[in-house]
Design an enzyme around this catalytic site. Sequence first.
Site, PDB file in Angstrom:
ATOM      1  N   GLY A  47       0.811  -1.219   0.000  1.00  0.00           N
ATOM      2  CA  GLY A  47       0.000   0.000   0.000  1.00  0.00           C
ATOM      3  C   GLY A  47       0.837   1.259   0.000  1.00  0.00           C
ATOM      4  O   GLY A  47       1.656   1.487  -0.880  1.00  0.00           O
ATOM      5  N   LEU A  49       3.328   2.185   1.604  1.00  0.00           N
ATOM      6  CA  LEU A  49       4.771   2.054   1.794  1.00  0.00           C
ATOM      7  C   LEU A  49       5.504   1.757   0.487  1.00  0.00           C
ATOM      8  O   LEU A  49       6.745   1.770   0.450  1.00  0.00           O
ATOM      9  CB  LEU A  49       5.077   0.951   2.811  1.00  0.00           C
ATOM     10  CG  LEU A  49       4.828   1.296   4.288  1.00  0.00           C
ATOM     11  CD1 LEU A  49       4.770   0.037   5.136  1.00  0.00           C
ATOM     12  CD2 LEU A  49       5.906   2.240   4.805  1.00  0.00           C
ATOM     13  N   GLU A 117       2.367   0.739  11.543  1.00  0.00           N
ATOM     14  CA  GLU A 117       1.241  -0.177  11.339  1.00  0.00           C
ATOM     15  C   GLU A 117       0.543  -0.560  12.651  1.00  0.00           C
ATOM     16  O   GLU A 117      -0.405  -1.340  12.637  1.00  0.00           O
ATOM     17  CB  GLU A 117       1.726  -1.451  10.630  1.00  0.00           C
ATOM     18  CG  GLU A 117       2.483  -1.197   9.324  1.00  0.00           C
ATOM     19  CD  GLU A 117       1.582  -0.698   8.203  1.00  0.00           C
ATOM     20  OE1 GLU A 117       0.458  -0.231   8.480  1.00  0.00           O
ATOM     21  OE2 GLU A 117       2.005  -0.769   7.040  1.00  0.00           O
TER      22      GLU A 117
END
Length: 198
Positions: A47, A49, A117
């Site tokens: 995603g 990153l 995260e």
Amino acid sequence: KQSMFPAPLHLSRSLALLCVIVFPTFAMEAASASTMDNGENVVMVYGTLKRGFHNHRLLDRDGARFLGTASTKEKYPMITDNWYIPYVLNLPDQGHHIKGELFAVNDEVFADLDKLENHPGWYRREKTQIKDLSLTGGESSEAKKAVGGLDLAAPWMYMIPPERVTSQQLSQPFIECYMPQDHAEKYVPRAQRENFHT
């Protein structure tokens, strides 16, 4: 208590000298091996990153290096929420083979990814099998040398654990790849979410 068979004086001196030479040498070799082990971990990101996406700054620095691209061997559902944050739900055999990028990261970068995260509070980092591996540099000897010793078959990936999956999430359309035009351009950064209304 003294031994009934004391070692000759010349032998005792030889053993003492051996201890002085061998044991420090062994310790130095062990320390060197520990220093050479840079603690790299292989992570698959799917995603924000990824290269060119909002949070890639965490991987665009010393301690992280791009290895290539791959897809998950298992199918997983991937969705986006109202802020266009991507989530992979850890429910195998549903959805798609998720496409992502592989990075080797040191322990410091690894810890920063966990913090981003919210592992294990929200996402949970899990090992996952991959397929369709394409290394940067192709099949050259340099490319293979760059990944020598790394566990590419089962990288870490951040997923929502099954017990946190909701029926609302499962009602969303599943996507295979987080794309710039369809998703990333609509992504709402964390600092702007408080005043964001859908």
